[in-house]
Design a protein around this motif. Structure first.
Motif, PDB file in Angstrom:
ATOM      1  N   ILE A  96       0.738  -1.158  -0.023  1.00 57.69           N
ATOM      2  CA  ILE A  96       0.188   0.136  -0.027  1.00 57.69           C
ATOM      3  C   ILE A  96       0.900   1.100  -0.070  1.00 57.69           C
ATOM      4  N   ALA A  97       1.953   1.341   0.720  1.00 54.99           N
ATOM      5  CA  ALA A  97       3.087   2.351   0.872  1.00 54.99           C
ATOM      6  C   ALA A  97       3.583   2.769  -0.630  1.00 54.99           C
ATOM      7  N   LEU A  98       3.915   1.438  -1.145  1.00 55.89           N
ATOM      8  CA  LEU A  98       4.416   1.555  -2.516  1.00 55.89           C
ATOM      9  C   LEU A  98       3.515   2.152  -3.621  1.00 55.89           C
ATOM     10  N   ILE A  99       2.269   1.574  -3.343  1.00 58.34           N
ATOM     11  CA  ILE A  99       1.256   2.270  -4.223  1.00 58.34           C
ATOM     12  C   ILE A  99       0.991   3.601  -4.078  1.00 58.34           C
ATOM     13  N   TYR A 100       1.064   4.316  -3.069  1.00 55.58           N
ATOM     14  CA  TYR A 100       1.033   5.754  -2.610  1.00 55.58           C
ATOM     15  C   TYR A 100       2.177   6.404  -3.260  1.00 55.58           C
ATOM     16  N   LEU A 101       3.490   5.840  -2.947  1.00 49.77           N
ATOM     17  CA  LEU A 101       4.407   6.530  -3.731  1.00 49.77           C
ATOM     18  C   LEU A 101       4.608   6.741  -5.129  1.00 49.77           C
ATOM     19  N   LEU A 102       3.965   5.231  -6.006  1.00 55.26           N
ATOM     20  CA  LEU A 102       3.935   5.093  -7.073  1.00 55.26           C
ATOM     21  C   LEU A 102       2.910   6.276  -7.815  1.00 55.26           C
ATOM     22  N   THR A 103       1.733   6.455  -6.990  1.00 53.15           N
ATOM     23  CA  THR A 103       0.690   7.440  -7.304  1.00 53.15           C
ATOM     24  C   THR A 103       1.258   8.637  -7.347  1.00 53.15           C
ATOM     25  N   PHE A 104       1.841   9.063  -6.397  1.00 58.32           N
ATOM     26  CA  PHE A 104       2.479  10.467  -6.376  1.00 58.32           C
ATOM     27  C   PHE A 104       3.335  10.811  -7.164  1.00 58.32           C
ATOM     28  N   PHE A 105       4.403   9.736  -7.808  1.00 59.01           N
ATOM     29  CA  PHE A 105       5.196  10.086  -9.027  1.00 59.01           C
ATOM     30  C   PHE A 105       4.516  10.171 -10.364  1.00 59.01           C
ATOM     31  N   ILE A 106       3.265   9.472 -10.585  1.00 58.54           N
ATOM     32  CA  ILE A 106       2.519   9.601 -11.517  1.00 58.54           C
ATOM     33  C   ILE A 106       1.933  10.561 -11.919  1.00 58.54           C
ATOM     34  N   LEU A 107       1.350  11.114 -10.537  1.00 59.25           N
ATOM     35  CA  LEU A 107       0.466  12.339 -10.740  1.00 59.25           C
ATOM     36  C   LEU A 107       1.576  13.449 -10.946  1.00 59.25           C
ATOM     37  N   ARG A 108       2.708  13.531 -10.372  1.00 60.25           N
ATOM     38  CA  ARG A 108       3.637  14.498 -10.746  1.00 60.25           C
ATOM     39  C   ARG A 108       4.010  14.601 -12.213  1.00 60.25           C
ATOM     40  N   ALA A 109       4.005  13.253 -12.763  1.00 61.22           N
ATOM     41  CA  ALA A 109       4.360  13.555 -14.322  1.00 61.22           C
ATOM     42  C   ALA A 109       2.974  13.379 -15.112  1.00 61.22           C
ATOM     43  N   SER A 110       1.759  13.627 -14.507  1.00 55.60           N
ATOM     44  CA  SER A 110       0.553  13.548 -15.243  1.00 55.60           C
ATOM     45  C   SER A 110       0.410  14.271 -16.536  1.00 55.60           C
ATOM     46  N   THR A 111       0.817  15.646 -16.422  1.00 51.23           N
ATOM     47  CA  THR A 111       0.723  16.694 -17.534  1.00 51.23           C
ATOM     48  C   THR A 111       1.525  15.980 -18.615  1.00 51.23           C
ATOM     49  N   ARG A 112       2.747  15.577 -18.444  1.00 47.32           N
ATOM     50  CA  ARG A 112       3.292  14.951 -19.586  1.00 47.32           C
ATOM     51  C   ARG A 112       3.013  13.722 -19.967  1.00 47.32           C
ATOM     52  N   LEU A 113       2.422  12.833 -19.138  1.00 45.40           N
ATOM     53  CA  LEU A 113       1.629  11.691 -19.459  1.00 45.40           C
ATOM     54  C   LEU A 113       0.479  11.961 -20.472  1.00 45.40           C
ATOM     55  N   VAL A 114      -0.235  12.936 -20.148  1.00 46.77           N
ATOM     56  CA  VAL A 114      -1.565  13.231 -20.914  1.00 46.77           C
ATOM     57  C   VAL A 114      -1.164  13.662 -22.129  1.00 46.77           C
ATOM     58  N   LYS A 115      -0.176  14.455 -22.381  1.00 45.38           N
ATOM     59  CA  LYS A 115       0.214  15.098 -23.540  1.00 45.38           C
ATOM     60  C   LYS A 115       0.917  13.995 -24.484  1.00 45.38           C
ATOM     61  N   VAL A 116       1.554  12.969 -23.867  1.00 52.05           N
ATOM     62  CA  VAL A 116       2.079  11.893 -24.884  1.00 52.05           C
ATOM     63  C   VAL A 116       1.193  10.792 -25.123  1.00 52.05           C
ATOM     64  N   LEU A 117       0.154  10.498 -24.136  1.00 51.17           N
ATOM     65  CA  LEU A 117      -1.008   9.705 -24.802  1.00 51.17           C
ATOM     66  C   LEU A 117      -2.134  10.522 -25.687  1.00 51.17           C
ATOM     67  N   GLY A 118      -2.216  11.702 -25.251  1.00 45.63           N
ATOM     68  CA  GLY A 118      -3.432  12.042 -26.069  1.00 45.63           C
ATOM     69  C   GLY A 118      -4.816  11.732 -25.544  1.00 45.63           C
ATOM     70  N   GLU A 119      -5.728  12.487 -26.340  1.00 48.39           N
ATOM     71  CA  GLU A 119      -6.938  12.180 -25.815  1.00 48.39           C
ATOM     72  C   GLU A 119      -7.490  10.519 -25.953  1.00 48.39           C
ATOM     73  N   THR A 120      -7.109  10.227 -27.127  1.00 51.44           N
ATOM     74  CA  THR A 120      -7.402   8.567 -27.665  1.00 51.44           C
ATOM     75  C   THR A 120      -6.639   7.702 -26.658  1.00 51.44           C
ATOM     76  N   GLY A 121      -5.545   8.091 -26.415  1.00 54.25           N
ATOM     77  CA  GLY A 121      -4.550   7.099 -25.518  1.00 54.25           C
ATOM     78  C   GLY A 121      -5.177   7.179 -24.259  1.00 54.25           C
ATOM     79  N   ASN A 122      -5.702   8.367 -23.491  1.00 51.70           N
ATOM     80  CA  ASN A 122      -6.327   8.391 -22.390  1.00 51.70           C
ATOM     81  C   ASN A 122      -7.682   7.516 -22.468  1.00 51.70           C
ATOM     82  N   ASN A 123      -8.597   7.719 -23.459  1.00 52.26           N
ATOM     83  CA  ASN A 123      -9.720   6.948 -23.356  1.00 52.26           C
ATOM     84  C   ASN A 123      -9.308   5.463 -23.244  1.00 52.26           C
TER      85      ASN A 123
END
Length: 152
Positions: A96-123
């Motif tokens: 659970i602690a590892l998931i919290y940590l991974l979620t933190f890093f994913i959210l920190r990079a979320s704007t870049r991930l959204v740009k890379v995936l695009g709207e179709t990739g996000n869906n």
């Protein structure tokens, strides 16, 4: 984490069975997964004051925390109930602690991930995660219903 440790006390206090909680958690998680499979967010009203001071990703986090929390709480309590040794409980807490940590890093990079995936990739990702969530929900529901039906 609070519910991981206090969940069993709540079960005993209210006289709730783990199997009933598994079934209810499975239904909640299934509904969330079904909404994700259709690439839509669960409808809910958010107060304007909750949205004003928040960055761009926070409305989604507020939505998810209000909707997903019951399923996550149910899953955490049931997993802690199924952990019979201290080693298994420690692994669960560490996971659970590892998931919290991974979620933190994913959210920190979320704007870049959204740009890379695009709207179709996000869906596509949302639908894939929704399908996985629905499978987990069915397993949770069946594992709760099986002992109840066997007792009948």
């Amino acid at each position: 984490m609070v519910f991981v440790f206090a969940g069993q006390f709540l079960f005993k206090f209210f006289g709730i069975s783990t199997n009933g909680f598994r079934i209810a958690g499975g239904v909640i998680i299934f509904k969330i997964g079904f909404d994700m499979l259709q690439a839509r967010y669960t409808p809910m009203k958010l107060k304007d004051e909750r949205l004003k001071p928040m960055p761009m990703t926070s409305p989604l986090l507020l939505l998810e925390s209000d909707v997903v929390c019951p399923g996550a709480i149910a899953n955490a309590i049931v997993l802690m109930q199924d952990s019979h040794t201290y080693a298994m409980k420690g692994i669960l807490i560490g996971t659970i602690a590892l998931i919290y940590l991974l979620t933190f890093f994913i959210l920190r990079a979320s704007t870049r991930l959204v740009k890379v995936l695009g709207e179709t990739g996000n869906n596509v990702m949302m639908r894939l995660m929704g399908l996985i969530l629905m499978v987990i929900a069915v397993e949770c529901f069946v594992s709760g219903a099986k002992p109840i039906l066997a007792d009948m």
